[in-house]
Design a protein around this motif. Structure first.
Motif, PDB file in Angstrom:
ATOM      1  N   MET A   1       0.827  -1.178   0.000  1.00 30.20           N
ATOM      2  CA  MET A   1       0.000   0.000   0.000  1.00 30.20           C
ATOM      3  C   MET A   1       0.877   1.248   0.000  1.00 30.20           C
ATOM      4  SD  MET A   1      -3.139   0.754   2.562  1.00 30.20           S
ATOM      5  CE  MET A   1      -2.614   1.904   3.784  1.00 30.20           C
ATOM      6  N   GLN A   2       1.879   1.261   0.857  1.00 26.56           N
ATOM      7  CA  GLN A   2       2.773   2.416   0.929  1.00 26.56           C
ATOM      8  C   GLN A   2       3.580   2.555  -0.355  1.00 26.56           C
ATOM      9  OE1 GLN A   2       2.585   4.555   3.485  1.00 26.56           O
ATOM     10  NE2 GLN A   2       3.945   5.914   2.403  1.00 26.56           N
ATOM     11  N   ALA A   3       3.982   1.433  -0.934  1.00 31.25           N
ATOM     12  CA  ALA A   3       4.752   1.494  -2.180  1.00 31.25           C
ATOM     13  C   ALA A   3       3.911   2.104  -3.300  1.00 31.25           C
ATOM     14  CB  ALA A   3       5.249   0.107  -2.563  1.00 31.25           C
ATOM     15  N   TRP A   4       2.621   1.750  -3.352  1.00 28.22           N
ATOM     16  CA  TRP A   4       1.745   2.309  -4.380  1.00 28.22           C
ATOM     17  C   TRP A   4       1.623   3.820  -4.180  1.00 28.22           C
ATOM     18  CZ3 TRP A   4      -2.730   5.133  -4.744  1.00 28.22           C
ATOM     19  CH2 TRP A   4      -3.315   5.187  -6.006  1.00 28.22           C
ATOM     20  N   SER A   5       1.365   4.252  -2.951  1.00 26.35           N
ATOM     21  CA  SER A   5       1.241   5.685  -2.665  1.00 26.35           C
ATOM     22  C   SER A   5       2.524   6.423  -3.002  1.00 26.35           C
ATOM     23  CB  SER A   5       0.903   5.910  -1.189  1.00 26.35           C
ATOM     24  OG  SER A   5      -0.364   5.398  -0.889  1.00 26.35           O
ATOM     25  N   CYS A   6       3.642   5.842  -2.651  1.00 23.92           N
ATOM     26  CA  CYS A   6       4.923   6.481  -2.952  1.00 23.92           C
ATOM     27  C   CYS A   6       5.179   6.505  -4.452  1.00 23.92           C
ATOM     28  CB  CYS A   6       6.059   5.781  -2.211  1.00 23.92           C
ATOM     29  SG  CYS A   6       6.230   6.331  -0.495  1.00 23.92           S
ATOM     30  N   GLY A   7       4.750   5.480  -5.166  1.00 26.84           N
ATOM     31  CA  GLY A   7       4.884   5.494  -6.623  1.00 26.84           C
ATOM     32  C   GLY A   7       4.169   6.690  -7.221  1.00 26.84           C
ATOM     33  N   CYS A   8       2.984   6.985  -6.701  1.00 29.11           N
ATOM     34  CA  CYS A   8       2.232   8.155  -7.168  1.00 29.11           C
ATOM     35  C   CYS A   8       2.931   9.455  -6.767  1.00 29.11           C
ATOM     36  CB  CYS A   8       0.808   8.118  -6.610  1.00 29.11           C
ATOM     37  SG  CYS A   8      -0.207   6.816  -7.349  1.00 29.11           S
ATOM     38  N   ALA A   9       3.503   9.489  -5.580  1.00 27.01           N
ATOM     39  CA  ALA A   9       4.209  10.682  -5.125  1.00 27.01           C
ATOM     40  C   ALA A   9       5.439  10.942  -5.990  1.00 27.01           C
ATOM     41  CB  ALA A   9       4.602  10.549  -3.658  1.00 27.01           C
ATOM     42  N   VAL A  10       6.136   9.887  -6.394  1.00 23.28           N
ATOM     43  CA  VAL A  10       7.292  10.027  -7.284  1.00 23.28           C
ATOM     44  C   VAL A  10       6.819  10.515  -8.653  1.00 23.28           C
ATOM     45  CG1 VAL A  10       9.117   8.768  -8.505  1.00 23.28           C
ATOM     46  CG2 VAL A  10       8.724   8.356  -6.067  1.00 23.28           C
ATOM     47  N   GLU A  14       6.970  14.667  -6.185  1.00 20.87           N
ATOM     48  CA  GLU A  14       7.108  15.016  -4.776  1.00 20.87           C
ATOM     49  C   GLU A  14       8.357  14.410  -4.139  1.00 20.87           C
ATOM     50  OE1 GLU A  14       3.429  13.960  -2.830  1.00 20.87           O
ATOM     51  OE2 GLU A  14       2.261  14.881  -4.444  1.00 20.87           O
ATOM     52  N   TYR A  15       8.859  13.331  -4.707  1.00 18.24           N
ATOM     53  CA  TYR A  15      10.069  12.655  -4.226  1.00 18.24           C
ATOM     54  C   TYR A  15      10.899  12.252  -5.430  1.00 18.24           C
ATOM     55  CZ  TYR A  15       7.802  12.245   0.319  1.00 18.24           C
ATOM     56  OH  TYR A  15       7.200  12.533   1.514  1.00 18.24           O
ATOM     57  N   PRO A  16      12.219  12.192  -5.270  1.00 11.77           N
ATOM     58  CA  PRO A  16      13.068  11.824  -6.400  1.00 11.77           C
ATOM     59  C   PRO A  16      13.033  10.327  -6.725  1.00 11.77           C
ATOM     60  CG  PRO A  16      14.410  12.206  -4.457  1.00 11.77           C
ATOM     61  CD  PRO A  16      13.001  12.582  -4.094  1.00 11.77           C
ATOM     62  N   SER A  17      12.679   9.512  -5.720  1.00 13.14           N
ATOM     63  CA  SER A  17      12.671   8.060  -5.949  1.00 13.14           C
ATOM     64  C   SER A  17      11.717   7.379  -4.975  1.00 13.14           C
ATOM     65  CB  SER A  17      14.079   7.484  -5.745  1.00 13.14           C
ATOM     66  OG  SER A  17      14.443   7.576  -4.377  1.00 13.14           O
ATOM     67  N   LEU A  18      11.367   6.164  -5.319  1.00 16.00           N
ATOM     68  CA  LEU A  18      10.510   5.357  -4.453  1.00 16.00           C
ATOM     69  C   LEU A  18      11.189   5.149  -3.101  1.00 16.00           C
ATOM     70  CD1 LEU A  18       7.858   3.729  -4.295  1.00 16.00           C
ATOM     71  CD2 LEU A  18       9.122   1.780  -5.174  1.00 16.00           C
ATOM     72  N   CYS A  21      10.901   8.246  -0.852  1.00 20.06           N
ATOM     73  CA  CYS A  21       9.554   8.403  -0.301  1.00 20.06           C
ATOM     74  C   CYS A  21       9.314   7.403   0.823  1.00 20.06           C
ATOM     75  CB  CYS A  21       8.509   8.216  -1.409  1.00 20.06           C
ATOM     76  SG  CYS A  21       6.806   8.316  -0.826  1.00 20.06           S
ATOM     77  N   LEU A  22       9.641   6.159   0.583  1.00 20.86           N
ATOM     78  CA  LEU A  22       9.432   5.135   1.612  1.00 20.86           C
ATOM     79  C   LEU A  22      10.246   5.435   2.869  1.00 20.86           C
ATOM     80  CD1 LEU A  22       9.364   1.915  -0.582  1.00 20.86           C
ATOM     81  CD2 LEU A  22       7.447   2.935   0.655  1.00 20.86           C
ATOM     82  N   ALA A  23      11.452   5.932   2.691  1.00 17.73           N
ATOM     83  CA  ALA A  23      12.290   6.260   3.845  1.00 17.73           C
ATOM     84  C   ALA A  23      11.666   7.369   4.680  1.00 17.73           C
ATOM     85  CB  ALA A  23      13.689   6.673   3.383  1.00 17.73           C
ATOM     86  N   GLU A  24      10.999   8.313   4.021  1.00 19.20           N
ATOM     87  CA  GLU A  24      10.422   9.440   4.750  1.00 19.20           C
ATOM     88  C   GLU A  24       9.016   9.166   5.274  1.00 19.20           C
ATOM     89  OE1 GLU A  24       9.178  13.984   3.804  1.00 19.20           O
ATOM     90  OE2 GLU A  24      11.149  13.333   3.107  1.00 19.20           O
ATOM     91  N   THR A  28       9.800   1.599   9.490  1.00 20.23           N
ATOM     92  CA  THR A  28      11.015   0.807   9.342  1.00 20.23           C
ATOM     93  C   THR A  28      10.691  -0.671   9.589  1.00 20.23           C
ATOM     94  OG1 THR A  28      11.632   0.929  11.665  1.00 20.23           O
ATOM     95  CG2 THR A  28      12.387   2.741  10.238  1.00 20.23           C
ATOM     96  N   PRO A  29      11.531  -1.568   9.120  1.00 27.38           N
ATOM     97  CA  PRO A  29      11.321  -2.983   9.430  1.00 27.38           C
ATOM     98  C   PRO A  29      11.305  -3.241  10.940  1.00 27.38           C
ATOM     99  CG  PRO A  29      12.899  -2.757   7.645  1.00 27.38           C
ATOM    100  CD  PRO A  29      12.624  -1.365   8.171  1.00 27.38           C
TER     101      PRO A  29
END
Length: 105
Positions: A1-10, A14-18, A21-24, A28-29
């Protein structure tokens, strides 16, 4: 879910890379593992976790094929998630407070 949202943000610039975005915006694991440990510590949470897992799996299946600009489709997926989640049995009392105290860095 987060990866999909970050894909849209990229895609929106809004972010230079997936990864950035995920880091921000993601967890965390270590935070995820801690959350799982808190839920697993009380057997009362089993039905809640199973129900939420099913609801989120259906949400991911719903949203994954959508384009980022498909507002109606996205809203439909979130509505489906909300409806499914409200049918779930409640977890042990104060579990979310415990997660925020123990797991969120």
């Amino acid at each position: 879910m987060q990866a999909w949202s970050c894909g849209c943000a990229v895609e929106a610039g809004e972010y230079p890379s997936l990864r950035a975005c995920l880091a921000e915006t993601g967890t965390t694991p270590e935070e995820d593992a801690c959350t799982c440990e808190v839920f697993a510590a009380d057997p009362q949470n089993a039905a809640f976790v199973a129900c939420q897992t099913e609801a989120f799996a259906a949400f991911v299946a719903c949203i994954a094929p959508l384009a980022c600009a498909d507002d109606g489709g996205i809203e439909g997926c979130y509505a489906q998630l909300g409806a499914a989640s409200t049918t779930c049995e409640q977890p042990a009392p104060d579990v979310f407070r415990e997660i925020s105290m123990k797991c969120e860095g």
